[in-house]
Design a protein around this motif. Structure first.
Motif, PDB file in Angstrom:
ATOM      1  N   ASP A  95       5.274   7.609  -1.992  1.00 37.10           N
ATOM      2  CA  ASP A  95       6.519   8.172  -2.531  1.00 37.10           C
ATOM      3  C   ASP A  95       7.682   7.863  -1.602  1.00 37.10           C
ATOM      4  OD1 ASP A  95       5.256   9.229  -4.716  1.00 37.10           O
ATOM      5  OD2 ASP A  95       5.446  11.327  -4.122  1.00 37.10           O
ATOM      6  N   LEU A  96       7.414   7.900  -0.307  1.00 35.56           N
ATOM      7  CA  LEU A  96       8.462   7.627   0.677  1.00 35.56           C
ATOM      8  C   LEU A  96       8.953   6.188   0.563  1.00 35.56           C
ATOM      9  CD1 LEU A  96      10.109   8.635   3.090  1.00 35.56           C
ATOM     10  CD2 LEU A  96       8.180   8.039   4.576  1.00 35.56           C
ATOM     11  N   ILE A  97       8.025   5.251   0.435  1.00 41.49           N
ATOM     12  CA  ILE A  97       8.399   3.843   0.262  1.00 41.49           C
ATOM     13  C   ILE A  97       9.223   3.669  -1.009  1.00 41.49           C
ATOM     14  CG2 ILE A  97       7.468   1.590  -0.397  1.00 41.49           C
ATOM     15  CD1 ILE A  97       5.403   1.820   1.709  1.00 41.49           C
ATOM     16  N   HIS A  98       8.825   4.361  -2.065  1.00 41.99           N
ATOM     17  CA  HIS A  98       9.564   4.278  -3.331  1.00 41.99           C
ATOM     18  C   HIS A  98      11.019   4.698  -3.126  1.00 41.99           C
ATOM     19  CE1 HIS A  98      10.284   4.582  -7.670  1.00 41.99           C
ATOM     20  NE2 HIS A  98      10.909   5.720  -7.403  1.00 41.99           N
ATOM     21  N   LEU A  99      11.245   5.794  -2.431  1.00 40.75           N
ATOM     22  CA  LEU A  99      12.605   6.261  -2.169  1.00 40.75           C
ATOM     23  C   LEU A  99      13.379   5.272  -1.311  1.00 40.75           C
ATOM     24  CD1 LEU A  99      12.157  10.089  -1.445  1.00 40.75           C
ATOM     25  CD2 LEU A  99      13.163   9.036  -3.479  1.00 40.75           C
ATOM     26  N   ILE A 100      12.740   4.791  -0.248  1.00 40.33           N
ATOM     27  CA  ILE A 100      13.413   3.876   0.680  1.00 40.33           C
ATOM     28  C   ILE A 100      13.815   2.591  -0.036  1.00 40.33           C
ATOM     29  CG2 ILE A 100      13.133   2.465   2.754  1.00 40.33           C
ATOM     30  CD1 ILE A 100      13.367   5.392   3.397  1.00 40.33           C
ATOM     31  N   GLN A 101      12.879   2.013  -0.776  1.00 37.83           N
ATOM     32  CA  GLN A 101      13.149   0.755  -1.452  1.00 37.83           C
ATOM     33  C   GLN A 101      14.222   0.913  -2.522  1.00 37.83           C
ATOM     34  OE1 GLN A 101      12.044  -1.325   0.780  1.00 37.83           O
ATOM     35  NE2 GLN A 101      11.191  -2.696  -0.759  1.00 37.83           N
ATOM     36  N   ASN A 102      14.129   1.972  -3.312  1.00 37.60           N
ATOM     37  CA  ASN A 102      15.120   2.155  -4.375  1.00 37.60           C
ATOM     38  C   ASN A 102      16.508   2.404  -3.818  1.00 37.60           C
ATOM     39  OD1 ASN A 102      14.196   2.415  -7.446  1.00 37.60           O
ATOM     40  ND2 ASN A 102      12.473   2.877  -6.122  1.00 37.60           N
ATOM     41  N   HIS A 103      16.590   3.110  -2.706  1.00 34.50           N
ATOM     42  CA  HIS A 103      17.875   3.326  -2.043  1.00 34.50           C
ATOM     43  C   HIS A 103      18.526   1.989  -1.702  1.00 34.50           C
ATOM     44  CE1 HIS A 103      19.625   3.340   2.133  1.00 34.50           C
ATOM     45  NE2 HIS A 103      20.495   4.098   1.525  1.00 34.50           N
ATOM     46  N   GLY A 104      17.745   1.084  -1.091  1.00 28.70           N
ATOM     47  CA  GLY A 104      18.276  -0.226  -0.719  1.00 28.70           C
ATOM     48  C   GLY A 104      18.636  -1.074  -1.926  1.00 28.70           C
ATOM     49  N   SER A 137      23.932  -6.380   5.085  1.00 29.47           N
ATOM     50  CA  SER A 137      22.742  -6.475   5.934  1.00 29.47           C
ATOM     51  C   SER A 137      23.054  -6.144   7.392  1.00 29.47           C
ATOM     52  CB  SER A 137      22.123  -7.878   5.837  1.00 29.47           C
ATOM     53  OG  SER A 137      22.898  -8.848   6.511  1.00 29.47           O
ATOM     54  N   GLU A 138      24.293  -6.367   7.805  1.00 32.09           N
ATOM     55  CA  GLU A 138      24.708  -5.972   9.152  1.00 32.09           C
ATOM     56  C   GLU A 138      24.806  -4.449   9.239  1.00 32.09           C
ATOM     57  OE1 GLU A 138      26.352  -6.488  13.142  1.00 32.09           O
ATOM     58  OE2 GLU A 138      24.930  -7.517  11.832  1.00 32.09           O
ATOM     59  N   LEU A 139      25.346  -3.851   8.204  1.00 33.70           N
ATOM     60  CA  LEU A 139      25.518  -2.400   8.187  1.00 33.70           C
ATOM     61  C   LEU A 139      24.187  -1.677   7.976  1.00 33.70           C
ATOM     62  CD1 LEU A 139      27.800  -0.257   8.285  1.00 33.70           C
ATOM     63  CD2 LEU A 139      27.851  -0.363   5.786  1.00 33.70           C
ATOM     64  N   MET A 140      23.299  -2.276   7.172  1.00 32.18           N
ATOM     65  CA  MET A 140      22.009  -1.646   6.837  1.00 32.18           C
ATOM     66  C   MET A 140      20.849  -2.505   7.338  1.00 32.18           C
ATOM     67  SD  MET A 140      22.732  -0.348   2.945  1.00 32.18           S
ATOM     68  CE  MET A 140      20.968  -0.065   2.734  1.00 32.18           C
ATOM     69  N   ARG A 141      20.988  -3.011   8.555  1.00 30.75           N
ATOM     70  CA  ARG A 141      19.969  -3.935   9.073  1.00 30.75           C
ATOM     71  C   ARG A 141      18.588  -3.292   9.121  1.00 30.75           C
ATOM     72  NH1 ARG A 141      18.390  -5.907  14.254  1.00 30.75           N
ATOM     73  NH2 ARG A 141      19.866  -4.504  15.261  1.00 30.75           N
ATOM     74  N   ALA A 142      18.546  -1.992   9.419  1.00 26.46           N
ATOM     75  CA  ALA A 142      17.257  -1.306   9.481  1.00 26.46           C
ATOM     76  C   ALA A 142      16.538  -1.382   8.139  1.00 26.46           C
ATOM     77  CB  ALA A 142      17.457   0.148   9.891  1.00 26.46           C
ATOM     78  N   TRP A 143      17.286  -1.206   7.027  1.00 20.81           N
ATOM     79  CA  TRP A 143      16.635  -1.275   5.717  1.00 20.81           C
ATOM     80  C   TRP A 143      16.219  -2.701   5.378  1.00 20.81           C
ATOM     81  CZ3 TRP A 143      17.565  -3.907   1.154  1.00 20.81           C
ATOM     82  CH2 TRP A 143      16.672  -3.596   0.119  1.00 20.81           C
ATOM     83  N   GLN A 157       3.605  -1.488  -7.585  1.00 28.40           N
ATOM     84  CA  GLN A 157       4.852  -1.346  -8.326  1.00 28.40           C
ATOM     85  C   GLN A 157       6.055  -1.656  -7.455  1.00 28.40           C
ATOM     86  OE1 GLN A 157       5.370  -0.826 -11.706  1.00 28.40           O
ATOM     87  NE2 GLN A 157       7.408  -1.456 -11.048  1.00 28.40           N
ATOM     88  N   GLU A 158       6.040  -1.179  -6.215  1.00 26.44           N
ATOM     89  CA  GLU A 158       7.153  -1.444  -5.302  1.00 26.44           C
ATOM     90  C   GLU A 158       7.229  -2.929  -4.962  1.00 26.44           C
ATOM     91  OE1 GLU A 158       5.813   1.714  -5.242  1.00 26.44           O
ATOM     92  OE2 GLU A 158       7.808   2.222  -5.966  1.00 26.44           O
ATOM     93  N   LYS A 159       6.065  -3.578  -4.889  1.00 23.41           N
ATOM     94  CA  LYS A 159       6.050  -5.027  -4.626  1.00 23.41           C
ATOM     95  C   LYS A 159       6.690  -5.781  -5.788  1.00 23.41           C
ATOM     96  CE  LYS A 159       2.522  -6.553  -2.410  1.00 23.41           C
ATOM     97  NZ  LYS A 159       1.176  -7.007  -2.007  1.00 23.41           N
ATOM     98  N   ARG A 160       6.360  -5.375  -7.002  1.00 22.58           N
ATOM     99  CA  ARG A 160       6.973  -6.014  -8.176  1.00 22.58           C
ATOM    100  C   ARG A 160       8.476  -5.761  -8.204  1.00 22.58           C
ATOM    101  NH1 ARG A 160       1.996  -4.377 -10.577  1.00 22.58           N
ATOM    102  NH2 ARG A 160       2.887  -2.361 -11.222  1.00 22.58           N
ATOM    103  N   ASP A 161       8.876  -4.545  -7.866  1.00 18.23           N
ATOM    104  CA  ASP A 161      10.306  -4.222  -7.838  1.00 18.23           C
ATOM    105  C   ASP A 161      11.030  -5.045  -6.770  1.00 18.23           C
ATOM    106  OD1 ASP A 161       9.917  -2.382  -9.835  1.00 18.23           O
ATOM    107  OD2 ASP A 161       9.916  -0.632  -8.509  1.00 18.23           O
ATOM    108  N   ALA A 162      10.377  -5.233  -5.617  1.00 14.77           N
ATOM    109  CA  ALA A 162      10.993  -5.997  -4.533  1.00 14.77           C
ATOM    110  C   ALA A 162      11.202  -7.454  -4.945  1.00 14.77           C
ATOM    111  CB  ALA A 162      10.128  -5.917  -3.278  1.00 14.77           C
ATOM    112  N   VAL A 163      10.207  -8.022  -5.610  1.00 14.86           N
ATOM    113  CA  VAL A 163      10.327  -9.401  -6.098  1.00 14.86           C
ATOM    114  C   VAL A 163      11.438  -9.497  -7.140  1.00 14.86           C
ATOM    115  CG1 VAL A 163       9.157 -11.229  -7.399  1.00 14.86           C
ATOM    116  CG2 VAL A 163       7.928 -10.009  -5.590  1.00 14.86           C
TER     117      VAL A 163
END
Length: 237
Positions: A95-104, A137-143, A157-163
């Protein structure tokens, strides 16, 4: 910052940083609204404030000790939330990865659309896309670093979303280049290959940041460099 707004040209990184910082809370608010089925806290202001703490702490810990080595107890200690408080937002690290990825994903999509839509001159539009991605990417380099490093171990699912988001962002560059070719501004080139090259150059900035720090290359100079390299190929007869 709303993607339906009229686009504006980015002057430099400092101007970009001032404007984009104002939109962070809006992005987290959208993230909360998209994930209300997962989050038990219904008071939006409280949820947004705590989601910011959770996301910032996760990225800080992931980039210092690694996401897989990080525990939810580590996250509680860093964010200041109790375990019960944390479980109101996530049930586990998936769930945490889902939130992090969707935020970015939300902020990346919003940013590129905001700064490229309705820019009439195709060369200005390409430069705007390069600067928007690079400055973000400079401002959000951590993400950006987190997303790249964790890509192989994301849940399906997160992998598919990332692609999908990677292709969507690359398609923005592709569309600008194809428009330039169609208008006779750029020479007929393999637009898809050029857009992939742009993405690789932009990626190098946040993956190998130390190299550019050692060379004393500021982000504004690197943006001009990427534009000049790409256009030297696209404009060359």
């Amino acid at each position: 910052m709303d993607p339906t707004d009229t686009a504006v040209m980015i002057e430099n990184y400092e101007a970009f940083r001032s404007e984009i910082s104002l939109s962070k809370e809006d992005v987290i608010r959208e993230l909360f609204r998209q994930n209300q089925d997962r989050i038990s806290i219904k008071k939006e202001a409280t949820a947004v404030r705590n989601l910011i703490r959770i996301i910032d702490s996760t990225l800080r810990l992931a980039n210092s000790k690694g996401f897989h080595a990080m525990t939810l107890r580590d996250l509680c200690a860093d964010s200041g939330l109790s375990m019960g408080g944390l479980y109101a937002y996530i049930r586990n690290k998936d769930d945490l990865i889902h939130l992090i990825q969707n935020h970015g994903f939300i902020i990346t999509r919003r940013t590129l659309l905001h700064y490229t839509r309705d820019v009439p001159d195709v060369r200005d539009r390409l430069y705007a896309a390069i600067k928007a991605h690079l400055y973000l990417s400079e401002l959000m380099r951590a993400w950006f670093y987190f997303s790249y490093m964790e890509a192989k171990s994301l849940p399906p699912q997160e992998k598919r979303d990332a692609v999908a988001i990677e292709r969507e962002i690359e398609a923005i560059f592709l569309g600008v280049i194809e428009a330039g070719i169609d208008a006779g501004v750029y020479q007929p080139r393999n637009a898809r290959l050029v857009s992939s090259m742009i993405k690789a150059l932009l990626q190098d900035w946040y993956l190998k940041r130390r190299k550019y720090l050692d060379q004393n290359v500021p982000v504004d100079d690197y943006a001009m460099f990427v534009r000049d390299v790409v256009e030297s190929y696209l404009l060359q007869a």
